[in-house]
Design a protein around this motif. Sequence first.
Motif, PDB file in Angstrom:
ATOM      1  N   ARG A 155       0.830  -1.208   0.000  1.00 37.04           N
ATOM      2  CA  ARG A 155       0.000   0.000   0.000  1.00 37.04           C
ATOM      3  C   ARG A 155       0.866   1.260   0.000  1.00 37.04           C
ATOM      4  NH1 ARG A 155      -5.348   0.322   3.410  1.00 37.04           N
ATOM      5  NH2 ARG A 155      -5.494   2.049   1.922  1.00 37.04           N
ATOM      6  N   SER A 198       2.247   1.859  -3.412  1.00 33.19           N
ATOM      7  CA  SER A 198       1.218   2.362  -4.326  1.00 33.19           C
ATOM      8  C   SER A 198       0.952   3.840  -4.089  1.00 33.19           C
ATOM      9  CB  SER A 198      -0.078   1.561  -4.152  1.00 33.19           C
ATOM     10  OG  SER A 198       0.088   0.232  -4.583  1.00 33.19           O
ATOM     11  N   GLU A 206      -4.637   4.997   7.915  1.00 28.07           N
ATOM     12  CA  GLU A 206      -4.388   5.691   6.651  1.00 28.07           C
ATOM     13  C   GLU A 206      -3.408   6.848   6.824  1.00 28.07           C
ATOM     14  OE1 GLU A 206      -8.366   3.678   6.260  1.00 28.07           O
ATOM     15  OE2 GLU A 206      -7.364   4.906   7.787  1.00 28.07           O
ATOM     16  N   ASP A 221     -11.801   9.299   3.425  1.00 27.79           N
ATOM     17  CA  ASP A 221     -13.206   8.864   3.416  1.00 27.79           C
ATOM     18  C   ASP A 221     -13.981   9.701   2.427  1.00 27.79           C
ATOM     19  OD1 ASP A 221     -12.676   7.054   5.451  1.00 27.79           O
ATOM     20  OD2 ASP A 221     -13.236   8.479   7.033  1.00 27.79           O
ATOM     21  N   THR A 261      -9.839  10.206  -4.336  1.00 27.08           N
ATOM     22  CA  THR A 261      -9.832   9.399  -3.127  1.00 27.08           C
ATOM     23  C   THR A 261      -8.487   8.718  -2.951  1.00 27.08           C
ATOM     24  OG1 THR A 261     -10.626   7.417  -4.243  1.00 27.08           O
ATOM     25  CG2 THR A 261     -12.301   8.938  -3.394  1.00 27.08           C
ATOM     26  N   ALA A 299      -8.157   5.578  -2.499  1.00 28.75           N
ATOM     27  CA  ALA A 299      -8.219   4.369  -3.331  1.00 28.75           C
ATOM     28  C   ALA A 299      -7.828   4.683  -4.771  1.00 28.75           C
ATOM     29  CB  ALA A 299      -9.624   3.769  -3.273  1.00 28.75           C
ATOM     30  N   GLU A 300      -8.277   5.831  -5.282  1.00 30.96           N
ATOM     31  CA  GLU A 300      -7.932   6.208  -6.653  1.00 30.96           C
ATOM     32  C   GLU A 300      -6.442   6.516  -6.773  1.00 30.96           C
ATOM     33  OE1 GLU A 300      -7.785   7.197 -10.597  1.00 30.96           O
ATOM     34  OE2 GLU A 300      -9.314   6.076  -9.486  1.00 30.96           O
ATOM     35  N   GLU A 339      -4.087   5.166  -5.021  1.00 31.57           N
ATOM     36  CA  GLU A 339      -3.396   3.877  -5.020  1.00 31.57           C
ATOM     37  C   GLU A 339      -3.540   3.163  -6.362  1.00 31.57           C
ATOM     38  OE1 GLU A 339      -3.514   1.461  -1.353  1.00 31.57           O
ATOM     39  OE2 GLU A 339      -4.732   3.069  -0.495  1.00 31.57           O
ATOM     40  N   ARG A 340      -4.708   3.270  -6.994  1.00 30.26           N
ATOM     41  CA  ARG A 340      -4.873   2.662  -8.324  1.00 30.26           C
ATOM     42  C   ARG A 340      -3.942   3.310  -9.334  1.00 30.26           C
ATOM     43  NH1 ARG A 340     -10.418   2.265  -6.752  1.00 30.26           N
ATOM     44  NH2 ARG A 340     -10.887   4.334  -7.594  1.00 30.26           N
ATOM     45  N   THR A 393      -0.472   1.986  -8.664  1.00 29.56           N
ATOM     46  CA  THR A 393      -0.279   0.621  -9.143  1.00 29.56           C
ATOM     47  C   THR A 393      -0.038   0.609 -10.651  1.00 29.56           C
ATOM     48  OG1 THR A 393      -1.681  -0.241  -7.361  1.00 29.56           O
ATOM     49  CG2 THR A 393      -1.327  -1.673  -9.268  1.00 29.56           C
TER      50      THR A 393
END
Length: 628
Positions: free
Chosen positions: A59, A62, A87, A154, A169, A171-172, A174-175, A178
Motif C-alpha cells: 500500500r 502504491s 491511513e 473517506d 480518493t 483508493a484512486e 493507489e490505483r 499501481t
Amino acid sequence: MSSAQHLLESRPASMAHLFLSRVEATPDREAYRYPVAADDGAPGAEVWRSLTWSGTGERVKSIAAGLLALGLRPEERVAISSSTRVEWILADLGVMCAGAAATAVYPSTDADETAYILADSGSRAVFVEDTVQLAKVVAHTDRLPGLDHAILFDADGDVPRVDGLDVLTLAELERRGTAYLRERPDAVDRAVRAIGPEQLATLIYTSGTTGRPKGVRLVHDCWSYQGVAQEVSGLLRPDDVQFLWLPLSHVFGNALIAGQVRTGHVIAVDGRVDRIVVNLPAVRPTVMASAPRIFEKVYNGIAGRARAEGGLKYKIFLWAAKVARDHARTGQERRAATGRSTVPPWLAVRHAVADRLVYGRIRAAFGGRLRGSASGSAALAPEIGYFFAGAGVPVLEGYGLTETSGGCTVNRADDYRVGTVGVPLPGTEVRVAEDGELLLRGPGVMRGYHNLPEQTGEVLDGDGWFHTGDIGEVDGDGFVRITDRKKDLFKTSGGKYIAPTEIESRFKAVCPYTSNIVVIGNGRNYCTALITVDESVIMPWAESQGLGGRSYAEVASSPQAHALIDGFVERVNGDLQRWQTIKKFAVLPRDLDVEHGELTPSLKVKRPAVEREYAGIIEAMYEGSREA
C-alpha cells in the motif's frame, strides 16, 4: 565500540530506507491493527483488522507511486490533515518513500490556520480525512496557489468538484500508483535510494502558546535516529503490542512510528479518545504512550468511584493508594542507593494484599499486560506517578520537543524515577546553562524553523546546542528533572520568583476533582489560581451533595464546590512557602479546551490565552489589594 553505538552510527540513511528494510526483514509479521465496522451490521459493533508488513509495503509503495505520478518531486511538501488512523501512517510513509516531505496538520486546526500552514509550507498536495477537513482547505484556496491535489481518506458518495483543485480518493491514488508501477516497477525504489540523511522528511508546526505556529524542519536522519535510539535503549521490543491513540500530527506520535518501524512490533491504531477505555482490554497492549492528563483522569475516576461507594470500600482504596505510593517510593529510593529495588517485608506483605484487593483491577482496565506507559508533553504529578507505579502500571515520563523530533530523555521500565524525565537517549547530549536552561544536542535536533532564519538563530547556537526554554537539572546518575518553563517563571511585586508548574502539580496531586489549574501572580503581590473541575468526577459528587439535576456550570459555581476546592487549596498551601501560597481562587464555569484556544492540541495550557479570557475574574481576585 559498543553494539549500541555501532547501530547508531550505522543507522539507515532515511526513514524510507528504514521502512523498506523492515518490510524485507519481516514481511509476514503483523504490522498494524485498525478498527472497522463489524460485518453483522449491529449498530456500533466493530472488529479489528490487520495489515502485515508486506501488505503495508504494497500500500505504501502504491501511495508513493501515485504521488510520483502526480508529479511530486524530492522535498516538495504533502500535507496530512486527519485524526489518528492507519491511513495517516500509510500516507506519511508513502510521502517519504516518494522522496517528498510530509506537513502535519491537526484536524482540530481551524480553516484560517490550516490555510496558513499549507501556504507557509508550500504544500502541493494534501491528504484530508473527510469532506469536513476538505472544506477547511477549500475555504481559502485563493491563498493556496501552489496546492494542486487533495486526496480523501473517506468519501461518502461522489467526490466533490473544486475549481482549481484535483480531488481524488485514497483508493484512486493507489490505483494510479499501481498503474504507474506497472510501467516503472523500480520507481519507488529509485526514489528511496536517492534520499540522503539531510533531506527534508517532515514539517511539523509547533502548536505554540502564542502567535502563529512555526514549521519545524525535521530531516530523514532525525527519524532514523529516533527509531534506532528507541531500539538500543530497550524501550520497544519486537514482540510488543502498542496501542496508539495520540495525534499523529504531533511529534510524539511520529517518533513512536519511527521506533515501531525499526523494531517491527505491532501497533493497534485508533485515535478516538472516547474509545480508549473500550479498546484497552481488547488490544491488551504491552506498551502505550499518553499525555499526563489521561492518567490524571483515570486516577480521579478511580478515586471518585471509590468515594461514591463509600464506607469500607473507600477506606480500602485510600489505604491501597498509600501503600502503592509507599511501595513505589521506597523501591525507587533503594534502587537509586543500592541498585536493587527492595522493600521491607512488612511493606511487601501490605502491597501483596492491596494488589489482590485493588491493583489487579487497575491493571485489567489497561489490558492486563502493560509493562510501561510513556508519558510526555507536560509534567505528571509525582503522587499520581507513584500511585500507578505501585499499582504495577509504571508511567515512564520522558521529555522532548517538536524541535528534537520527539523524545530525547526517557525513563526505562527497569530503572525509572518518578518526578524525573529519565536519562538521555543514546547519542543525545544534555547540558544545563548557567541560568538553568536545559540545552540539547544530537541527531534528533531540527535543522531549523521553516523560512525563519532569525528565530532559528535564537534557539540553535553555533555549536549545535538547542536552547529548549525549559529550566532543568541533571542529577549524578544522569536523570533529568524539568522544574519549569523558562517563560512561565514569574516574579511577584515583592521580588519573589514563582514556578507555577510546581504549585499546579502539587494541587493536582491532592485534589482528585481537578481538571486544570492556572496559577497567576506575575507582578502581583500574591498568587491566585483559576481552577476547573473534572466533570466526570464532580457531577457524581454533586449528586451526593443535593445538587442533582444542576448543570456542570451551576455545580462549578456553587458555594458547595467552592468550599470543597478551598479545602484542597488550604492543604497545598500548608506545604508551600508563604509567597507561593494561593490567596484566592476561582472555579471556572467550564473546562479549558482546544476549541476556545486555551489548550494546545497536545493539551498544554496556553497561559496568555487563559489570562485574556478570564481577565475580569483575575482582576476581581486582586481588587482592594495593595500592589507594590
